[in-house]
Design a protein around this motif. Structure first.
Motif, short mmCIF file in Angstrom:
data_model
loop_
_atom_site.label_atom_id
_atom_site.label_comp_id
_atom_site.label_asym_id
_atom_site.label_seq_id
_atom_site.Cartn_x
_atom_site.Cartn_y
_atom_site.Cartn_z
N VAL A 44 11.51 -12.89 -5.09
CA VAL A 44 11.93 -13.75 -6.24
C VAL A 44 12.12 -12.64 -7.40
N ARG A 45 11.34 -11.99 -7.63
CA ARG A 45 11.50 -10.98 -8.68
C ARG A 45 12.52 -10.18 -8.53
N ASP A 46 13.20 -9.68 -7.44
CA ASP A 46 14.11 -8.76 -7.14
C ASP A 46 15.41 -9.63 -7.30
N ARG A 129 -1.95 -13.98 -8.53
CA ARG A 129 -1.19 -12.62 -8.10
C ARG A 129 -1.33 -11.83 -9.13
N ASP A 130 -0.55 -10.69 -8.92
CA ASP A 130 -0.92 -9.53 -9.90
C ASP A 130 -0.32 -9.76 -11.41
N PHE A 131 1.08 -9.87 -11.34
CA PHE A 131 1.69 -9.95 -12.63
C PHE A 131 2.85 -11.11 -12.78
N ILE A 133 5.64 -11.15 -13.43
CA ILE A 133 6.99 -11.03 -12.87
C ILE A 133 6.70 -11.08 -11.37
N ASN A 134 5.74 -11.29 -10.69
CA ASN A 134 5.65 -11.35 -9.23
C ASN A 134 4.84 -12.63 -8.73
N ALA A 135 4.87 -13.60 -10.08
CA ALA A 135 4.06 -14.91 -9.76
C ALA A 135 5.19 -16.00 -9.89
N GLU A 173 -10.90 -7.30 -10.41
CA GLU A 173 -10.86 -8.08 -9.25
C GLU A 173 -9.95 -7.06 -8.33
N ASP A 174 -9.00 -6.35 -8.69
CA ASP A 174 -8.23 -5.61 -7.72
C ASP A 174 -7.95 -4.29 -8.46
N PRO A 175 -8.52 -3.44 -8.53
CA PRO A 175 -8.10 -2.18 -9.31
C PRO A 175 -6.76 -1.53 -8.64
N THR A 176 -6.58 -1.92 -7.38
CA THR A 176 -5.27 -1.06 -6.94
C THR A 176 -3.88 -1.66 -7.81
N ARG A 177 -4.08 -2.74 -8.36
CA ARG A 177 -3.20 -3.28 -9.16
C ARG A 177 -2.89 -2.33 -10.26
N ILE A 178 -3.79 -1.72 -10.76
CA ILE A 178 -3.40 -0.53 -11.87
C ILE A 178 -2.37 0.28 -11.18
N LEU A 179 -2.49 0.76 -10.09
CA LEU A 179 -1.50 1.58 -9.25
C LEU A 179 0.03 0.84 -9.32
N ARG A 180 -0.39 -0.40 -8.91
CA ARG A 180 0.87 -1.36 -8.98
C ARG A 180 1.58 -1.49 -10.04
N ALA A 181 0.85 -1.47 -11.37
CA ALA A 181 1.60 -1.84 -12.49
C ALA A 181 2.44 -0.44 -12.79
N VAL A 182 1.68 0.63 -12.38
CA VAL A 182 2.44 1.85 -12.62
C VAL A 182 3.84 2.08 -11.88
N ARG A 183 3.59 1.40 -10.70
CA ARG A 183 4.71 1.67 -9.81
C ARG A 183 6.01 0.61 -10.35
N PHE A 184 5.62 -0.63 -10.53
CA PHE A 184 6.68 -1.41 -11.09
C PHE A 184 7.29 -1.01 -12.39
N GLN A 186 7.59 2.16 -13.40
CA GLN A 186 8.72 3.37 -13.14
C GLN A 186 9.85 2.89 -12.40
N ARG A 187 9.75 2.03 -11.30
CA ARG A 187 10.76 1.63 -10.49
C ARG A 187 11.64 0.67 -11.22
N PHE A 188 11.13 -0.02 -12.34
CA PHE A 188 12.39 -0.93 -12.94
C PHE A 188 12.43 -0.39 -14.56
N1 CTP Z 1 -0.01 -8.91 -4.79
C1 CTP Z 1 -1.20 -8.90 -5.80
N2 CTP Z 1 -2.21 -7.95 -5.58
C2 CTP Z 1 -1.95 -6.86 -4.78
C3 CTP Z 1 -1.03 -6.76 -3.80
C4 CTP Z 1 -0.03 -7.86 -3.86
O1 CTP Z 1 -1.22 -9.74 -6.35
N3 CTP Z 1 -2.82 -6.02 -4.95
C5 CTP Z 1 0.79 -9.88 -4.64
C6 CTP Z 1 1.94 -9.41 -5.58
O2 CTP Z 1 2.06 -10.82 -6.59
C7 CTP Z 1 2.98 -9.25 -4.69
C8 CTP Z 1 2.96 -10.15 -3.25
O3 CTP Z 1 1.16 -10.04 -3.42
O4 CTP Z 1 4.53 -9.91 -5.19
C9 CTP Z 1 3.31 -9.06 -2.23
O5 CTP Z 1 2.75 -7.96 -2.26
P1 CTP Z 1 3.71 -6.54 -1.60
O6 CTP Z 1 4.46 -6.83 -0.59
O7 CTP Z 1 2.68 -5.34 -1.56
O8 CTP Z 1 4.34 -6.49 -3.09
P2 CTP Z 1 5.89 -6.62 -3.54
O9 CTP Z 1 6.03 -7.08 -4.98
O10 CTP Z 1 6.82 -7.34 -2.48
O11 CTP Z 1 6.52 -5.13 -3.76
P3 CTP Z 1 7.61 -4.38 -2.99
O12 CTP Z 1 8.87 -4.87 -3.68
O13 CTP Z 1 7.30 -2.88 -3.32
O14 CTP Z 1 7.64 -4.88 -1.65
#
Ligand code: CTP
Length: 420
Positions: A44-46, A129-131, A133-135, A173-184, A186-188
């Motif tokens: 959806v984000r993309d 969910r994490d952010f 933009i992904n929700a 709750e999910d510290p790996t989301r910090i890595l994801r925040a940085v990923r998004f 840089q990516r976008f």
């Molecule tokens: N998600 C989350 N917390 C995480 C991993 C994922 O809330 N630690 C949620 C996010 O909302 C994400 C969804 O699960 O949109 C799907 O995760 P994933 O496929 O890893 O992420 P994408 O956003 O689809 O990233 P990419 O475009 O890199 O595939």
């Protein structure tokens, strides 16, 4: 009432015709059993950003496993259920894999644990969910096909290039989301808003109690993207680097040297599949009293382990290959080393230009070594099968690199001259 946004045009523009058709079929089947069905998350984000993404995740308000079975009955393919998570993966006959989940609440027993799952509403699912933009979700039932569901203003955040968490404990709750925040970011080319950045900083230490494979999974994705060095610098700003590698400071120059050598030497396609990402970790860990061995905790497969081992070997070696004058002689020493291992060695040692250039030339030339002769040619020359084979074939490669031979005929004459 918020404005209703429909994304049908974007779906037509950025999804393949097959996937668009498939989503319509899925929506109609959901109608048959009175389920609401949505595509959700990254796709959806993309679509809103205007990028293609064929990774389809579906959420239904209803039982996801039952729905996956219904899809397989009507459209073919197979279903794999994950009862514990109330989710299923439906493998379409075209081999496309689609994850189907039940709208649900996830709650975590303790920080960095895997979620437990309870049935609940779509809004709850999106909120977990994490952010922002992904929700978001897009409904695919026939009468509402393309309707954007956006409870948390993700659409606006995308327009404002913003990464924002949905709730304050998200990173705890999910510290790996910090890595994801940085990923998004840089990516976008987006940026965390101040509050999200502050929350990342104060939650950074929680990554220390997260399992290494989960961290490695996110790190590998982050470091395989276009801007690994910038991402690591950003992780430094957040202060999470310390909890990953045990030190605050790291040598950005070495990382940059590595990245530019990779861009110069490793062809794009190979680059995406190779284990270059693990080399960034090797460079980071080399700062901490040479504890490169610790990188192995983050190696997810044998290839990344192999690259890590090779770099350690190269550093421990007497490095005589640097003194060699010919590419053939260098090949003798380095033929078994992966390109990324050698590049990482160059960056770690901050080699003088003359040495770096020599190794660069070697790496560029060795990708073009043709197979002038093979084992059958040697058998035809009545050479007995055994260790000599490998030795001869290597000699031929070295001679080619040294431009002493150019063709199959040259190679065979050389073998006859030297081994018969
Ligand atoms: N998600 C989350 N917390 C995480 C991993 C994922 O809330 N630690 C949620 C996010 O909302 C994400 C969804 O699960 O949109 C799907 O995760 P994933 O496929 O890893 O992420 P994408 O956003 O689809 O990233 P990419 O475009 O890199 O595939």
């Amino acid at each position: 009432r918020p404005l209703e946004i429909t994304l049908i045009d974007r779906m037509k523009n950025f999804l393949s015709i097959e996937n668009l058709q498939l989503l319509k079929q899925i929506g109609k089947l959901a109608d048959q059993i009175n389920y609401s069905a949505y595509i959700i998350g990254g796709i959806v984000r993309d679509l809103i950003i205007g990028r293609t993404n064929e990774d389809i995740d579906i959420v239904v308000e209803g039982n996801g496993i039952d729905f996956a079975n219904l899809l397989a009955e009507n459209l073919g393919g197979t279903v794999r259920c994950h009862e514990k998570f109330a989710t299923a993966t439906w493998k379409h006959p075209s081999r496309l894999k689609i994850d189907i989940t039940s709208a649900r609440t996830e709650y975590y027993d303790y920080p960095a644990a895997l979620p437990n799952v309870e049935m609940s509403s779509l809004k709850e699912d999106l909120f977990r969910r994490d952010f922002t933009i992904n929700a978001m979700a897009i409904q695919i039932n026939e009468d509402h096909f393309g309707k954007l569901i956006d409870y948390f203003h993700g659409f606006n955040d995308i327009k404002q290039n913003k990464i924002k968490v949905l709730y304050n404990l998200s990173f705890v709750e999910d510290p790996t989301r910090i890595l994801r925040a940085v990923r998004f970011e840089q990516r976008f080319n987006f940026k965390m808003d101040q509050q999200t950045f502050d929350l990342a900083m104060i939650s950074a230490d929680k990554i220390a109690s997260t399992s290494k494979p989960r961290i490695a999974h996110e790190l590998s994705i982050l470091l395989k993207e276009k801007h690994p060095v910038e991402s690591l610098v950003r992780l430094g700003e957040i202060g999470i680097i310390r909890y990953l590698i045990g030190t605050h400071s790291f040598n950005v120059q070495k990382l940059k040297t590595f990245k530019s050598l990779v861009d110069e030497i490793v062809p794009l396609q190979q680059n995406q599949n190779s284990e270059t990402w693990v080399c960034y970790l090797v460079i980071l860990f080399s700062e901490t009293e040479n504890e490169i061995e610790l990188v192995k905790d983050y190696c997810l497969n044998n290839e990344s382990l192999k690259v890590t081992d090779q770099i350690v070997e190269l550093l421990d070696d007497n490095q005589n290959f640097l003194k060699e004058d010919t590419l053939g002689a260098i090949h003798h020493s380095l033929k078994n080393y992966q390109t990324e291992s050698i590049i990482c060695y160059i960056a770690l040692m901050q080699l003088q230009e003359c040495f770096a250039n020599k190794l660069k030339k070697y790496l560029q030339n060795r990708t073009q070594i043709p197979k002038l002769i093979d084992g059958n040619d040697l058998l035809n020359l009545n050479i007995e099968k055994g260790p000599l084979f490998a030795k001869i074939l290597l000699e031929i490669e070295c001679a080619y690199l040294n431009q002493e031979i150019h063709s199959k005929e040259d190679a065979i004459s050389k073998v006859k001259r030297e081994y018969l």
